[in-house]
Design an enzyme around this catalytic site. Structure first.
Site, PDB file in Angstrom:
ATOM      1  N   TYR A  73      -9.748  15.014   3.750  1.00  0.00           N
ATOM      2  CA  TYR A  73     -10.575  14.425   2.688  1.00  0.00           C
ATOM      3  C   TYR A  73     -11.989  14.784   3.052  1.00  0.00           C
ATOM      4  CZ  TYR A  73      -6.830  11.485   0.830  1.00  0.00           C
ATOM      5  OH  TYR A  73      -5.698  11.028   0.243  1.00  0.00           O
TER       6      TYR A  73
ATOM      7  N   LYS B 280      -3.957  20.598  -2.569  1.00  0.00           N
ATOM      8  CA  LYS B 280      -2.922  19.585  -2.819  1.00  0.00           C
ATOM      9  C   LYS B 280      -3.318  18.687  -3.979  1.00  0.00           C
ATOM     10  CE  LYS B 280      -0.379  15.816  -0.563  1.00  0.00           C
ATOM     11  NZ  LYS B 280      -1.061  14.611  -1.039  1.00  0.00           N
TER      12      LYS B 280
ATOM     13  N   ARG C 164      13.905  12.062  -2.865  1.00  0.00           N
ATOM     14  CA  ARG C 164      14.645  10.997  -2.187  1.00  0.00           C
ATOM     15  C   ARG C 164      16.050  11.418  -1.754  1.00  0.00           C
ATOM     16  NH1 ARG C 164      10.242   9.839  -2.334  1.00  0.00           N
ATOM     17  NH2 ARG C 164       9.185   7.966  -3.102  1.00  0.00           N
TER      18      ARG C 164
ATOM     19  N   SER D  40      -2.927  13.523   8.506  1.00  0.00           N
ATOM     20  CA  SER D  40      -3.876  13.100   7.486  1.00  0.00           C
ATOM     21  C   SER D  40      -5.238  12.815   8.093  1.00  0.00           C
ATOM     22  CB  SER D  40      -3.365  11.838   6.790  1.00  0.00           C
ATOM     23  OG  SER D  40      -4.387  11.264   5.998  1.00  0.00           O
TER      24      SER D  40
ATOM     25  N   TYR E 270       0.831  -1.206   0.000  1.00  0.00           N
ATOM     26  CA  TYR E 270       0.000   0.000   0.000  1.00  0.00           C
ATOM     27  C   TYR E 270       0.866   1.257   0.000  1.00  0.00           C
ATOM     28  CZ  TYR E 270      -2.935   3.756   1.744  1.00  0.00           C
ATOM     29  OH  TYR E 270      -3.565   4.953   1.894  1.00  0.00           O
TER      30      TYR E 270
ATOM     31  N   SER F 176       1.780  18.082  -6.468  1.00  0.00           N
ATOM     32  CA  SER F 176       1.898  16.682  -6.065  1.00  0.00           C
ATOM     33  C   SER F 176       1.127  15.830  -7.057  1.00  0.00           C
ATOM     34  CB  SER F 176       1.286  16.503  -4.659  1.00  0.00           C
ATOM     35  OG  SER F 176       1.138  15.128  -4.351  1.00  0.00           O
TER      36      SER F 176
ATOM     37  N   THR G 271      -6.804  17.827   0.013  1.00  0.00           N
ATOM     38  CA  THR G 271      -6.325  16.890  -1.008  1.00  0.00           C
ATOM     39  C   THR G 271      -7.408  16.739  -2.055  1.00  0.00           C
ATOM     40  OG1 THR G 271      -4.867  15.736   0.501  1.00  0.00           O
ATOM     41  CG2 THR G 271      -5.537  14.551  -1.466  1.00  0.00           C
TER      42      THR G 271
ATOM     43  N   ILE H 253       0.190  11.534   5.014  1.00  0.00           N
ATOM     44  CA  ILE H 253       0.053  10.164   4.489  1.00  0.00           C
ATOM     45  C   ILE H 253      -0.923   9.444   5.413  1.00  0.00           C
ATOM     46  CG2 ILE H 253       1.199   7.965   4.067  1.00  0.00           C
ATOM     47  CD1 ILE H 253       3.567   9.188   3.193  1.00  0.00           C
TER      48      ILE H 253
ATOM     49  N   ARG I 164      -4.634   0.978  -8.124  1.00  0.00           N
ATOM     50  CA  ARG I 164      -3.493   0.415  -7.392  1.00  0.00           C
ATOM     51  C   ARG I 164      -3.520  -1.094  -7.461  1.00  0.00           C
ATOM     52  NH1 ARG I 164      -3.283   4.680  -2.356  1.00  0.00           N
ATOM     53  NH2 ARG I 164      -3.957   6.492  -3.579  1.00  0.00           N
TER      54      ARG I 164
ATOM     55  N   SER J 103       6.299  14.287  -4.046  1.00  0.00           N
ATOM     56  CA  SER J 103       6.277  13.169  -5.001  1.00  0.00           C
ATOM     57  C   SER J 103       7.641  12.961  -5.653  1.00  0.00           C
ATOM     58  CB  SER J 103       5.213  13.363  -6.082  1.00  0.00           C
ATOM     59  OG  SER J 103       3.919  13.415  -5.519  1.00  0.00           O
ATOM     60  N   GLY J 104       8.384  12.032  -5.070  1.00  0.00           N
ATOM     61  CA  GLY J 104       9.637  11.617  -5.682  1.00  0.00           C
ATOM     62  C   GLY J 104      10.900  12.160  -5.038  1.00  0.00           C
TER      63      GLY J 104
ATOM     64  N   ARG K 138       0.323   7.582  -7.175  1.00  0.00           N
ATOM     65  CA  ARG K 138      -0.678   6.588  -6.777  1.00  0.00           C
ATOM     66  C   ARG K 138      -2.053   6.870  -7.342  1.00  0.00           C
ATOM     67  NH1 ARG K 138       0.873   6.480  -0.424  1.00  0.00           N
ATOM     68  NH2 ARG K 138      -0.385   4.599  -0.257  1.00  0.00           N
TER      69      ARG K 138
ATOM     70  N   HIS L 280       0.427  12.778  -5.810  1.00  0.00           N
ATOM     71  CA  HIS L 280       0.040  11.759  -4.832  1.00  0.00           C
ATOM     72  C   HIS L 280       1.010  10.582  -4.884  1.00  0.00           C
ATOM     73  CE1 HIS L 280      -3.766  11.263  -2.349  1.00  0.00           C
ATOM     74  NE2 HIS L 280      -3.102  10.168  -2.036  1.00  0.00           N
TER      75      HIS L 280
END
Lengths: 369, 369, 369, 369
Positions: free
Chosen positions: A145, A240, A299, A121, A39, A262, A171, A93, A180, A296-297, A267, A264
């Site tokens: 949400y 977002k 690292r 969240s 997930y 973003s 969001t 998250i 997914r 998003s991404g 996802r 997400h």
């Protein structure tokens, strides 16, 4: 639940060595139950967008600057009323309890001990008061949400404000679940309830699929919702999930105080570009009117640098922090955040930049890949 | 030390067969201790920049020229007062003792026997007089990592001049260590001291990590440092680590006598472009005012050709020479340099170029990869 | 026959789970005889064009739209007199009997139960009346491979009209067989006859190679043939296999009522671009004068979305449906069509589009791959 | 010799099945001695150029044309006085004896039986009269590697003319050997003599390396050599190895009757573009004044089509024919040539082209890879 009746989340609390955050993912895979790991790590569809989120960084290069008279770069910045020591925060998250038994409280404590902003969240598995035990008064934003029912939304905002949230994050890119496939294969359902939104769900969230939960949330998100949240909460509101200049302009037009770029984490809509690929054009459309948060991404410290140089004001970190939570509880969270701070400082020094403002004024190089 | 108390560097001295220098890396991996090999071969971060250093060559093609009336191409050239038989020299690299027990003296002897210029690194594991035993009077340049203390810098320059250095190379791109994950994994520390810079270190260099050593060196490199080095030494000064036109202009403005285009072999700022990708734009900015030395990613005669045709005057060779040192001591070094000479001659013939000037006047082809 | 005397096509009838249609191909490989699977899945030559058919989608991205006030997207559309609930139909494919013992009747029943248009191939292994048993009165188009003899063509059209076809599809890109190496390796011949075209073949089709069958069909396809089909049938005529603006204009000039963009699933001319790569330029040439059907490479809802946004009016689905047939007979066909419907709805919601008209008005993003 | 004292070339004579010519290479590897196979299949250096020779085809697509009224395409063409049934001929390659004991005589017989032009290499292992036994009067061109001594060159031309050569091919791109690493690894030397050029070698060619043989040939190739060959022979002269517009113009200026675009199959200057990448620009420079022969990388009918559409008049086939020779002697050669003829016809039909002139007038599509 995934396969067993009891979801056995990791429990260890320890500092962790972070050589890089890609390796954290591999290590987290080993300690987390399969359904929960799938997930958190998985993307939508072909995972084209998920891959592109990290691949996109290579399209832009940082030119080293070597005569810039720089020493001990300063990573501090300001967003709204918050002075923070680094230009990154915790992203919202859902369901941290998949990564660690301390749930969101563990993440909150790591974020607080490190010293940046926590995003809570609406799909948290912990209650506000449990999270506060970890946050211990440090700053937090609340991500919502929306319910189809306005009264529930007012309730939730009231509660978030009472908890001390200083901004609301709407969001808007997840009015239903992305495709997914990993979750479908794993027959993944949440192994525990969602106390913040359970008031508007049929069920607590426990043993419910993501599709089911999203279906009970509001689908028809529109500029009116931004206006409502802003007026009712009296707090700054971020939208977002922005991936296009048009949506950024719609959000600002509706009164948004910030644009949150973003996808997400790859996802939701597969086949979308990498989030970083959209940042520059959105930043041009926003033209400095409101701050831009980017996720998003991310690292590495280089990614933070590149995002700042492309128009972001604040970077939000997601999966790598949850992997830290899985591997070391709140201490693991802190280790990951410290890694990003150190890596960013190194990159700033090698790129000849003393301040975050210098970073934002840097012109990136178009790599030839 | 890496894992054992004794670092067992190779000791064999022999001519080696060089089919290509990529294979040398594989062969060196087998004979060198893991920590030392990792230090020399590794790059920073994702090693994007390291890979790009060699991949970038493919972006440009050499068009064969077949009616050019060429025979026995002449590879000789001139840099400052030195007439050299080839347009390439030895790059400054720290700690040759990781590759061979003869340390920098072995490299120096191979370079000298072959007949080109040696660069001596401030992080040499051998003393000037030990290196001179190999060089035996042949030309050398001295590369400096500056101390935070001006007196130490004067000391070091005095010593280098006394040793006969005819130019100073200021390495400006390494004010702290790049993110070398391989070294972190290997817990790599230098297994022996650094006699040239130990005067300004707390410790001799032995058992110290690269991060520690860099931290004790000067971080705030600026145009003033170029001026200081030039004035104090009275020698031509190169600024090494230039990857942007702006830095090239800053260096020249500060009096630099040469621009050294390099990204430190991909070991410093990852996410930077391949070094060859930056050469042409820097060359245009320099516009012939000072000579350009190029390094990072040169593995074949074609690469030397392409760098010369893109604006470089001299190419510096690093890792391949150290692999030759590891495999055959000074004779291995000579074998590698001979390989490059022969390969360059072949390429010059097939490209229809008689002289280095012809090579520099060649227009490369934009490959469609 | 392939290897055995009896071609053992699958016989199971069941609903199937479709996580994605790439996996269906793997699962179909396991249940279908090798020769039949190779014929259906294989492409021509290097399979460059086959691969490009799916790879080409990544060149364009869908930007998520998040404030579009959308809920429960409407996928219905209209083509000629047919109102259909989705913008996709069944493509004409030869020899469904390779996938399932129920042959085209199985596909027809799945298509009919789902509720869209069936295309009946002239190379069907079932007769019109057998297919009607599955279609049960629902709409169908008829695809023709022309005979060299006009009388046979009239016969076939008479029969198709009597069967209730509401359009004629002239497949013009297969006047001989592409270079299908897999079929050569498998020594593939059709294991059963082709009752619709057997009247003009020497033989029934059984035990005949594709090369042999094509050789007995008409090679010299020209605008005259379009005129003939249109005049004789009195039905709308599509020209299928259009990959260039010039052919689209020729077809329209000859009276075609629709342009069918297709490269025959990468099975004819290898080295041709991916079908999606040609769509936009053809759409510009057509300029809305006639509807455009698109096939070749559609595997996800996103692909349908991207094709519609690039000028297609209707998408035709081929291989994925046959894999559904192989895995579950008519129920498997229905499962696959439902998958596409659901996936398209999800993509429409996440892209902020309420109707097919909205999708067609969407501007795609040029991905940087 | 390679490893054994006796080079055991294949001896079988048989028709072979050609599914594609890439597979032929794999099959030839199994039947040929390692040194000989390495020599024929290998390229120079990194084999970048070798790979690019086949990869380059994908940059251009053929758009299928489906309403072109085409049937039974006509592949015949004319070059100088020769009417040939196909637009391809045999390329000059050294040492066919590595592939088959019948040496060049085997190839010649296959070429003659098929019905196109043979190119005889100066580095043939067979004498003219032995080759004539296979050619049996059919047309041949003679390829020369020049001696440093003009008298030897006159001798050789006299002999070639006496043998009936109708054109001279000056190979100008191989004044020394490319960097063929495979040959170095295999310690490859020719296992037999070269009777045509042995007059100017020290030695017969037997047990000599390619480097050695080239070193004894003429390095200084210039426009004067073209003039000499043309005047002395009275025959049309091609300059082979042209990869730049400038060389094409030099060749024509020196009186060349044809330009032969080739990069020697990627065996000479690595880092050069794929041969097909250079064709269009050379063709534009030549502007129809002399015919263009193209080689390097042709493996399919589509490649012949693309080369013709990009300006080539004649395609020369090399390695695939020698693999046919290895696998089936002269019959294998014929099988390979028939494969190309059939494949070209199929492609011409699917591309809607009736004649070679139609092919040459086709505009290719810029593929997006």
């Amino acid at each position: 639940m995934t396969e067993n009746n009891v979801y056995a989340a990791p429990t260890v609390i320890q500092d962790i060595e972070v050589i890089n955050t890609y390796e954290l993912e591999d290590r987290a895979r080993e300690v987390m139950p399969k359904g929960g790991f799938g997930y958190i790590s998985g993307g939508a569809g072909d995972e084209y967008t998920l891959r592109q989120n990290t691949k996109a960084w290579d399209a832009k290069g940082i030119l080293p600057r070597v005569l810039a008279d720089v020493e001990f770069p300063d990573t501090s910045t300001k967003i709204f009323e918050h002075d923070i020591k680094v230009p990154f925060i915790m992203a919202p998250i859902a369901a941290h309890g998949l990564a660690h038994e301390t749930k969101e409280a563990g993440t909150a404590k790591g974020v607080s001990e490190f010293g940046t902003i926590m995003s809570i969240s609406a799909y948290s598995g912990a209650k506000f008061e449990e999270i506060e035990a970890g946050l211990n008064g440090s700053p937090r934003w609340f991500q919502i949400y929306m319910s189809k029912d306005e009264d529930f939304n007012k309730n939730i905002i009231d509660e978030a404000k009472a908890d001390g949230a200083t901004a609301i994050i709407l969001t808007a890119d997840a009015t239903l679940s992305g495709n997914r496939e990993t979750d479908v294969r794993n027959k993944f359902v949440y192994p525990f309830g969602m106390p913040i939104v359970s008031r508007y769900l049929t069920g607590s969230g426990e043993n419910m699929s993501l599709n089911n939960i999203y279906a009970q949330s509001k689908q028809k998100i529109a500029p009116e919702d931004v206006k409502f949240l802003k007026e009712y909460s009296g707090l700054p509101v971020f939208v977002k999930g922005i991936q296009s200049p048009d949506d950024a302009l719609l959000a600002i037009g509706a009164g948004a105080d910030g644009v949150w770029v973003s996808n997400h984490g790859g996802r939701q809509l597969d086949g979308a570009p990498g989030s970083f690929e959209t940042l520059e054009m959105i930043s041009k459309a926003v033209a400095g009117r409101v701050p831009i948060v980017f996720d998003s991404g991310v690292r590495r410290g280089e990614h933070i640098f590149k995002a700042l140089a492309s128009g972001a004001d604040i970077i939000a970190l997601g999966r790598p922090v949850l992997y830290g939570l899985a591997l070391g509880g709140w201490k693991g969270v802190r280790s990951v955040l410290e890694y990003f701070e150190n890596d960013l400082k190194r990159v700033m020094q090698l790129a000849g930049t003393q301040t975050i403002e210098d970073v934002k004024n840097t012109t990136l190089f178009d790599n030839h890949n």
